[in-house]
Design a protein around this motif. Structure first.
Motif, short mmCIF file in Angstrom:
data_model
loop_
_atom_site.label_atom_id
_atom_site.label_comp_id
_atom_site.label_asym_id
_atom_site.label_seq_id
_atom_site.Cartn_x
_atom_site.Cartn_y
_atom_site.Cartn_z
N PHE A 40 0.88 -1.19 -0.17
CA PHE A 40 0.07 0.04 -0.14
C PHE A 40 0.95 1.24 -0.13
O PHE A 40 0.42 2.22 -0.43
N THR A 41 2.01 1.15 0.49
CA THR A 41 2.95 2.34 0.40
C THR A 41 3.22 2.72 -0.92
O THR A 41 3.37 3.92 -1.42
N PHE A 42 3.69 1.72 -1.68
CA PHE A 42 3.90 1.94 -3.17
C PHE A 42 2.61 2.54 -4.02
O PHE A 42 2.78 3.23 -4.66
N PHE A 43 1.74 1.96 -3.55
CA PHE A 43 0.37 1.97 -4.11
C PHE A 43 -0.15 3.54 -4.06
O PHE A 43 -0.39 4.39 -4.88
N TYR A 44 -0.22 4.02 -2.67
CA TYR A 44 -0.48 5.36 -2.34
C TYR A 44 0.61 6.27 -2.73
O TYR A 44 0.12 7.41 -3.03
N THR A 45 1.92 6.01 -2.60
CA THR A 45 2.86 6.98 -3.29
C THR A 45 2.49 7.18 -4.91
O THR A 45 2.81 8.30 -5.24
N ALA A 46 2.28 6.09 -5.40
CA ALA A 46 2.08 6.03 -6.93
C ALA A 46 0.62 7.22 -7.29
O ALA A 46 0.75 7.85 -8.57
N ILE A 47 -0.26 6.93 -6.59
CA ILE A 47 -1.26 7.72 -6.85
C ILE A 47 -1.50 9.29 -6.38
O ILE A 47 -2.03 10.19 -6.46
N SER A 48 -0.34 9.55 -5.15
CA SER A 48 -0.35 10.95 -4.62
C SER A 48 0.64 11.73 -5.31
O SER A 48 0.86 12.94 -5.11
N VAL A 49 1.86 11.15 -5.57
CA VAL A 49 2.83 11.75 -6.31
C VAL A 49 2.79 11.55 -7.88
O VAL A 49 3.13 10.35 -8.41
N ASN A 50 2.79 12.42 -8.71
CA ASN A 50 2.61 12.32 -10.18
C ASN A 50 3.94 12.88 -10.70
O ASN A 50 4.12 14.20 -11.07
N PRO A 51 4.99 12.06 -11.03
CA PRO A 51 6.27 12.55 -11.74
C PRO A 51 6.08 13.30 -13.05
O PRO A 51 6.63 14.24 -13.39
N THR A 52 5.05 12.78 -13.89
CA THR A 52 4.89 13.31 -15.27
C THR A 52 4.33 14.95 -15.12
O THR A 52 4.82 15.84 -15.55
N GLN A 53 3.43 15.05 -14.05
CA GLN A 53 2.86 16.25 -13.64
C GLN A 53 3.99 17.34 -13.17
O GLN A 53 4.04 18.48 -13.61
N ILE A 54 4.92 16.95 -12.31
CA ILE A 54 6.08 17.49 -11.46
C ILE A 54 6.79 18.07 -12.79
O ILE A 54 7.38 19.13 -12.87
N ALA A 55 7.25 17.15 -13.80
CA ALA A 55 7.97 17.40 -14.80
C ALA A 55 7.58 18.47 -15.97
O ALA A 55 8.13 19.44 -16.15
N ASP A 56 6.28 18.36 -16.14
CA ASP A 56 5.59 19.46 -16.86
C ASP A 56 5.54 20.88 -16.15
O ASP A 56 5.74 21.84 -16.85
N ASP A 57 5.20 20.84 -14.84
CA ASP A 57 5.08 22.07 -14.22
C ASP A 57 6.59 22.71 -14.25
O ASP A 57 6.76 23.96 -14.15
N MET A 58 7.84 21.81 -13.87
CA MET A 58 8.92 22.28 -13.97
C MET A 58 9.41 22.73 -15.36
O MET A 58 9.92 23.97 -15.64
N LYS A 59 8.96 22.38 -16.53
CA LYS A 59 9.10 22.67 -17.92
C LYS A 59 8.74 24.21 -18.08
O LYS A 59 9.03 24.86 -18.83
N ARG A 60 7.27 24.17 -17.49
CA ARG A 60 6.49 25.48 -18.13
C ARG A 60 7.08 26.65 -17.00
O ARG A 60 6.89 27.95 -17.53
N SER A 61 7.77 26.44 -15.96
CA SER A 61 8.41 27.33 -15.10
C SER A 61 9.61 27.75 -15.48
O SER A 61 10.36 28.47 -14.86
N GLY A 62 10.28 26.95 -16.44
CA GLY A 62 11.47 27.08 -16.90
C GLY A 62 12.66 26.51 -16.14
O GLY A 62 13.99 27.03 -15.96
N GLY A 63 12.18 25.44 -15.08
CA GLY A 63 13.21 24.65 -14.57
C GLY A 63 13.45 23.39 -15.08
O GLY A 63 12.89 22.81 -15.86
N PHE A 64 14.76 22.78 -14.75
CA PHE A 64 15.40 21.59 -15.29
C PHE A 64 16.26 20.98 -14.16
O PHE A 64 16.80 21.84 -13.26
N ILE A 65 16.41 19.88 -14.27
CA ILE A 65 17.28 19.06 -13.48
C ILE A 65 18.70 18.79 -14.22
O ILE A 65 18.74 18.55 -15.18
#
Length: 438
Positions: free
Chosen positions: A315-340
């Motif tokens: 359930f830790t893996f399951f709930y982490t997967a539904i609560s943290v969205n790497p794709t959305q984080i990456a899109d938000d970073m791209k729109r704000s001009g941020g990158f790793i």
């Protein structure tokens, strides 16, 4: 000691902070008084409730109100259930996803839907509670009249608890719903310590002291589990807006070691009755089913704790997967001009964040499972069940998280007024910290 006294003086020297603390204490007092009022028509001397498993956990959250047949017997838990349901719906249904993205207006509509759903959930749980928990010999009035009156009283009690939580958030120190749960848990701590001290007696005073020392280190471990983060550096490109150059700074994306919080333990606890129930259907015809039923009737058996720990990890893996969205984080970073640094924006950034998240979730899940089974280990070592509950599980994590958030709120007020913080080295970090500037 002088620094502690000075800190308290600084806290109460701020008018707004002093007012919020006093308001919080007033609301908490109202909640605790309501938890001691028994439902009309019930003889409390004939109640013999000793809830175990999930019901025992619920009674702990409510500070004993569940087992006392209080007017707050359901407390804030129906609201928690409704909130979780709405949160899952925002992940599954586009209608709720759209509402969530509408900003403040969407948030108000979701809150209103949650409140309405809370009334329905409370009504269903109230009827179940009345029929299955209150014995006939404890009633002083007709069963039908008691059912109808208690249905309205329990529903009103939950709505009042929900209102108290919102008042603590708006007029108090914040985290109102979590604060009410935490107060219910903490209210049982003095009695648990006293009961453990009596059970040890004067002949085992050293053992009792060692238990308190062990509890201290367990709490420190829970603090580490709650606050531990993996910081990913983010570089923002410089942009020219008008005559000014903005951006160019480095910040960090904090990925929590335990991003799922206490939800995996709650979900796993809710499913632990299934093996006992299924085995009970065949216990009379099968010796194996009878042995399984016996093994899962106690939370201290190794079979129970092994399955419990495995469910928590899943359930830790399951709930982490539904609560943290790497794709959305990456899109938000791209729109704000941020990158790793060293990682291309877009899909590669999403995959990189997902990989890091998977790597830190496994040790976080294992640590969470260990914390969850610590009460069983403590009970096997001879501690009373009431005292053993504070050695881990949901109770400990909620207490630690709420206390950290509250201290962070107080420190924010102190720093805004140019006072020193609560600690000399570093700042108090709560559970909700966002990106931290370098």
């Amino acid at each position: 000691m002088n620094r502690l006294i000075t800190t308290f003086k600084n806290i109460f020297a701020i008018d707004e902070l002093r007012s919020r603390i006093l308001n919080t204490l007033l609301f908490i007092t109202a909640f605790r008084l309501g938890s001691a009022i028994v439902l009309p028509g019930v003889d409390p001397n004939k109640l013999n409730l000793n809830p175990q498993g999930l019901l025992g956990l619920l009674d702990t959250f409510l500070g004993g109100a569940f087992s006392k047949a209080s007017i707050f017997a359901l407390g804030i838990m129906p609201y928690i259930s409704a909130s979780i349901a709405i949160q899952l719906l925002t992940l599954a249904l586009p209608y709720f996803q759209k509402m969530q993205k509408e900003g403040e207006s969407g948030r108000k509509r979701l809150n209103q839907i949650t409140r309405v759903l809370t009334i329905g959930v409370t009504a269903v749980q109230a009827i179940t509670y009345i029929r299955t928990t209150i014995p006939q010999e404890a009633l002083l009035i007709d069963r039908g009249l008691f059912t109808v009156s208690s249905l309205f009283i329990l529903t009103s009690g939950t709505i009042f608890c929900m209102w108290l939580g919102e008042r603590i958030t708006d007029k108090g120190i914040g985290n109102g719903i979590s604060m009410i749960i935490m107060i219910g848990i903490v209210s049982r701590l003095p009695g648990a310590i006293y009961g453990e001290a009596l059970s040890r007696g004067t002949s085992q005073i050293l053992v009792f002291v060692l238990e308190l020392v062990a509890l201290y280190f367990v709490v420190m471990g829970a603090v580490v589990l709650t606050q531990a983060v993996r910081r990913i550096p983010i570089q923002y490109a410089k942009q020219v807006i008008g005559n000014k150059v903005v951006g160019g700074q480095r910040q960090y994306l904090p990925l929590k070691l335990n991003a799922a919080g206490v939800m995996p333990i709650i979900f796993a606890q809710a499913l632990m009755f299934i093996p006992t129930y299924l085995a009970g259907l065949f216990a009379e015809k099968s010796d194996f089913a009878a042995s399984v039923q016996n093994a899962f009737q106690s939370y201290t058996t190794w079979q129970y704790n092994l399955l419990f720990a495995l469910l928590i990890i899943v359930f830790t893996f399951f709930y982490t997967a539904i609560s943290v969205n790497p794709t959305q984080i990456a899109d938000d970073m791209k729109r704000s001009g941020g990158f790793i640094p060293g990682v291309k924006p877009g899909i590669q950034t999403s995959e990189y964040i997902g990989t890091v998240l998977d790597r830190i979730t496994l040790p976080g899940a294992i640590m969470l499972a260990i914390v969850a089974i610590l009460p069983a280990i403590a009970n096997l070592l001879g501690m009373t069940s009431g005292f053993a509950q504070f050695f881990g599980g949901t109770s400990l994590l909620i207490m630690v998280g709420v206390v950290l958030d509250t201290l962070q709120q107080v420190e924010s007020y102190l720093l805004m007024r140019r006072y020193e913080g609560l600690m000399k080295s570093g700042r108090v970090q709560g559970r909700t910290n966002e990106t931290v500037a370098a």
